[in-house]
Design a protein around this motif. Structure first.
Motif, PDB file in Angstrom:
ATOM      1  N   LEU A 123       0.834  -1.196   0.000  1.00 18.39           N
ATOM      2  CA  LEU A 123       0.000   0.000   0.000  1.00 18.39           C
ATOM      3  C   LEU A 123       0.866   1.243   0.000  1.00 18.39           C
ATOM      4  CD1 LEU A 123      -2.863   1.108   0.111  1.00 18.39           C
ATOM      5  CD2 LEU A 123      -2.748   0.972   2.606  1.00 18.39           C
ATOM      6  N   ALA A 124       1.932   1.245   0.755  1.00 16.11           N
ATOM      7  CA  ALA A 124       2.830   2.396   0.790  1.00 16.11           C
ATOM      8  C   ALA A 124       3.498   2.598  -0.562  1.00 16.11           C
ATOM      9  CB  ALA A 124       3.889   2.209   1.890  1.00 16.11           C
ATOM     10  N   GLU A 126       2.276   1.725  -3.464  1.00 16.91           N
ATOM     11  CA  GLU A 126       1.241   2.167  -4.390  1.00 16.91           C
ATOM     12  C   GLU A 126       0.993   3.664  -4.215  1.00 16.91           C
ATOM     13  OE1 GLU A 126      -3.384   1.149  -4.688  1.00 16.91           O
ATOM     14  OE2 GLU A 126      -2.074  -0.621  -4.841  1.00 16.91           O
ATOM     15  N   ARG A 127       0.981   4.137  -2.961  1.00 16.39           N
ATOM     16  CA  ARG A 127       0.736   5.565  -2.698  1.00 16.39           C
ATOM     17  C   ARG A 127       1.902   6.408  -3.175  1.00 16.39           C
ATOM     18  NH1 ARG A 127      -1.690   4.981   3.385  1.00 16.39           N
ATOM     19  NH2 ARG A 127      -3.741   4.271   2.735  1.00 16.39           N
TER      20      ARG A 127
END
Length: 129
Positions: A123-124, A126-127
């Motif tokens: 997730l990190a 992707e952000r």
């Protein structure tokens, strides 16, 4: 024959522990030189190896001393020695079962955190893109 210093180096026991073993009756058969210096034989090192294994089982010192006494008393104590060792074996097996259960809990927790750490990192990433 080995001096106490040589036995310390060979076994990783301390001189204090070796003297204590002698004092409490775990090793009362240690030979002495003409000057009174302890002299250990190979059979003593074998005995220390057994005592170390018994310690690892969690056997109480009193039971180890009792076992040593039984050995010194002779073959007619085989039954008592068997009973003592069999009870210790049962205790070890119970502890192994407890440790297996504990290991399973740890493995589940590690898997959980590994999966969530991987998801958090994904997730990190992707952000950041």
């Amino acid at each position: 024959m080995y001096t106490i210093s040589e036995v310390v180096a060979l076994t990783d026991l301390t001189a204090h522990t070796l003297r204590w073993y002698e004092r409490i009756g775990l090793m009362p058969h240690i030979d002495r030189s003409h000057t009174g210096q302890r002299r250990y034989r190979n059979r003593d090192l074998d005995w220390l190896d057994l005592v170390g294994k018994l310690r690892l089982t969690g056997m109480p010192v009193a039971d180890m001393v009792r076992y040593a006494e039984l050995v010194r008393e002779g073959e007619h104590t085989y039954g008592e020695r068997f009973d003592l060792l069999e009870a210790t074996r049962r205790d070890v097996l119970a502890r192994i079962a407890e440790l297996r259960d504990t290991l399973a809990v740890l493995d589940r927790k590690i898997d959980y955190y590994a999966a969530n750490t991987d998801a958090d990192q994904a997730l990190a990433s992707e952000r950041a893109s």
